[in-house]
Design an enzyme around this catalytic site. Structure first.
Site, short mmCIF file in Angstrom:
data_model
loop_
_atom_site.label_atom_id
_atom_site.label_comp_id
_atom_site.label_asym_id
_atom_site.label_seq_id
_atom_site.Cartn_x
_atom_site.Cartn_y
_atom_site.Cartn_z
N CYS A 1 3.46 8.49 0.96
CA CYS A 1 3.97 7.57 1.97
C CYS A 1 4.11 6.21 1.29
CB CYS A 1 2.97 7.50 3.12
SG CYS A 1 3.41 6.27 4.36
N GLU B 1 0.82 -1.21 0.00
CA GLU B 1 0.00 0.00 0.00
C GLU B 1 0.85 1.26 0.00
OE1 GLU B 1 -3.79 -2.10 2.23
OE2 GLU B 1 -2.57 -0.71 3.38
N CYS C 1 1.71 -1.67 15.72
CA CYS C 1 1.67 -1.47 14.26
C CYS C 1 0.96 -2.62 13.57
CB CYS C 1 3.09 -1.34 13.73
SG CYS C 1 3.15 -1.10 11.94
N1 SAH Z 1 9.53 0.50 9.97
C1 SAH Z 1 9.67 1.91 9.90
C2 SAH Z 1 8.72 2.61 8.96
C3 SAH Z 1 7.26 2.24 9.06
S1 SAH Z 1 6.34 2.92 10.41
C4 SAH Z 1 9.61 2.50 11.30
O1 SAH Z 1 9.38 1.76 12.25
O2 SAH Z 1 9.85 3.70 11.48
C5 SAH Z 1 6.21 4.62 10.14
C6 SAH Z 1 5.78 5.37 11.38
O3 SAH Z 1 4.46 4.99 11.79
C7 SAH Z 1 6.67 5.07 12.55
O4 SAH Z 1 6.98 6.18 13.30
C8 SAH Z 1 5.81 4.13 13.35
O5 SAH Z 1 6.26 4.02 14.60
C9 SAH Z 1 4.45 4.76 13.18
N2 SAH Z 1 3.33 3.91 13.56
C10 SAH Z 1 3.26 2.57 13.51
N3 SAH Z 1 2.09 2.13 13.98
C11 SAH Z 1 1.38 3.23 14.35
C12 SAH Z 1 0.07 3.43 14.89
N4 SAH Z 1 -0.74 2.42 15.14
N5 SAH Z 1 -0.31 4.70 15.14
C13 SAH Z 1 0.48 5.73 14.86
N6 SAH Z 1 1.70 5.61 14.34
C14 SAH Z 1 2.17 4.37 14.08
#
Ligand code: SAH
Length: 350
Positions: A106, A93, A120
């Site tokens: 993104c 996605e 996540c």
């Molecule tokens: N693996 C990488 C990139 C993907 S996540 C990383 O961990 O940074 C991208 C951003 O989304 C990160 O800051 C992550 O912590 C945040 N994120 C993940 N799950 C989330 C959620 N449920 N609510 C808000 N932000 C979230």
């Protein structure tokens, strides 16, 4: 099935060599390259300024690996979630996040994710494979066109915050950025690009050594070791000390101040004690803090923090002179927000 090489896996020199080996005029190489990257065409037939015989010759030797794109949902806030079906039927996605003046893409870097961050949604998917650099490039290209078509906006920013951990697919992520910033590609400034990582210290050091020019964001989420380990098991082998050293080294080598991302989880990491630990971490690392509203996901114990707790936390950081911004959630109603990418709606007919 006889597999032909994907022509986008040839760099310019390799393509030029192929052109010369086939006794074709040298300028054909640039023409083909432009079709592949600047114009991102999906077939050799679309390369209309090439002679038909050359188009056929190319098709005999190479393949253009297609990505099928589909808009999945459009949010009330105009965020658009898209699915990209790859040549092997895997789906990732990508999201377009517009404001009045900006459009952010993104993008995903892996099919699924090998990490198990507890907050996540993508973590609940098995990691199937890395994306190759042209698949990442094509996501950006598609979102760019979509921004123009839907909202008359130029693409201004790219964040590697979709599915996957970019630093576990290092070479492809770097190469995709090379093409996105190249004048042969999208010609975007690296300052408009942010790579977000869960925190793999040795790869942050590698980026520093390569003196990259794009922004780096670390998903910190807690500056208390045990707490961070509870929600991100990658942090067991990448301790806060290792990360602060790596980030300092990054800043020293690139002059770029990393961002610390911090999801505010109700009564988990949103107390003043947590803010204090964060301040201590920030004292060690030249950085800025991005507080993120939690987007609820299925099968997760966490809740979004309250307005009041968020305000208290923010005030505390500001009093201690920390640079802090709050990232409001976008695209939440369509599960396109951070951490919500999980291929819920697979519309492609197989
Ligand atoms: N693996 C990488 C990139 C993907 S996540 C990383 O961990 O940074 C991208 C951003 O989304 C990160 O800051 C992550 O912590 C945040 N994120 C993940 N799950 C989330 C959620 N449920 N609510 C808000 N932000 C979230």
């Amino acid at each position: 099935m006889n597999e032909k090489p994907d022509i986008r896996h040839l760099n310019f020199d390799q393509l030029q060599n192929w052109v010369l080996e086939n006794q074709l005029p040298k300028f054909r190489a640039q023409q083909i390259y432009d079709w592949l990257w600047l114009k991102n065409v999906a077939s050799f037939d679309a390369m209309t300024n090439l002679p038909k015989t050359l188009r056929q010759q190319l098709a005999e030797h190479f393949e253009i690996k297609k990505i099928q794109t589909q808009i999945i949902q459009i949010s009330k806030d105009k965020t658009i979630k898209c699915a990209m079906k790859l040549f092997d039927n895997n789906v990732v996605e990508s999201v377009l996040i517009p404001t009045q003046t900006r459009a952010t893409a993104c993008v995903s870097s892996q099919v699924g994710c090998s990490l198990d961050c507890k907050f996540c949604a993508t973590a609940q998917l098995e990691r199937k494979r890395n994306l190759d650099y042209q698949e990442i490039y094509q996501q950006v290209y598609f979102i760019k066109e979509l921004a123009k078509e839907k909202y008359h906006l130029n693409l201004t920013n790219i964040v590697y915050m979709g599915m996957g951990e970019p630093l576990l697919n290092y070479n492809n992520v770097m190469k995709s950025i090379e093409m996105i910033t190249s004048s042969d590609g999208l010609g975007m400034s690296p300052q408009r690009i942010t790579v977000s990582t869960s925190g793999i210290a040795k790869m942050i050091v590698k980026m520093a050594d390569e003196q990259v020019k794009f922004n780096l964001a670390l998903s910190l989420h807690s500056a208390i070791e045990e707490k961070r380990q509870q929600i991100m098991s990658i942090s067991k082998s990448n301790t806060l000390d290792m990360l602060s050293n790596a980030l300092n080294y990054f800043y020293e080598k690139t002059g770029i101040r990393p961002t610390l991302e911090y999801i505010m989880l109700y009564e988990f990491n949103d107390s003043i004690k947590d803010a204090e630990a964060l301040v201590q971490f920030c004292k060690k690392v030249k950085s800025k803090v991005n507080l993120i509203e939690y987007n609820p996901i299925d099968h997760s114990p966490f809740q979004r923090t309250t307005k009041e707790r968020l305000q208290n936390f923010t005030d505390y950081l500001q009093k201690k002179n920390i640079i802090v911004t709050v990232r409001r959630s976008r695209g939440q109603d369509i599960d396109a927000a951070c951490g919500q990418l999980v291929n819920k709606n697979l519309l492609f007919a197989n």
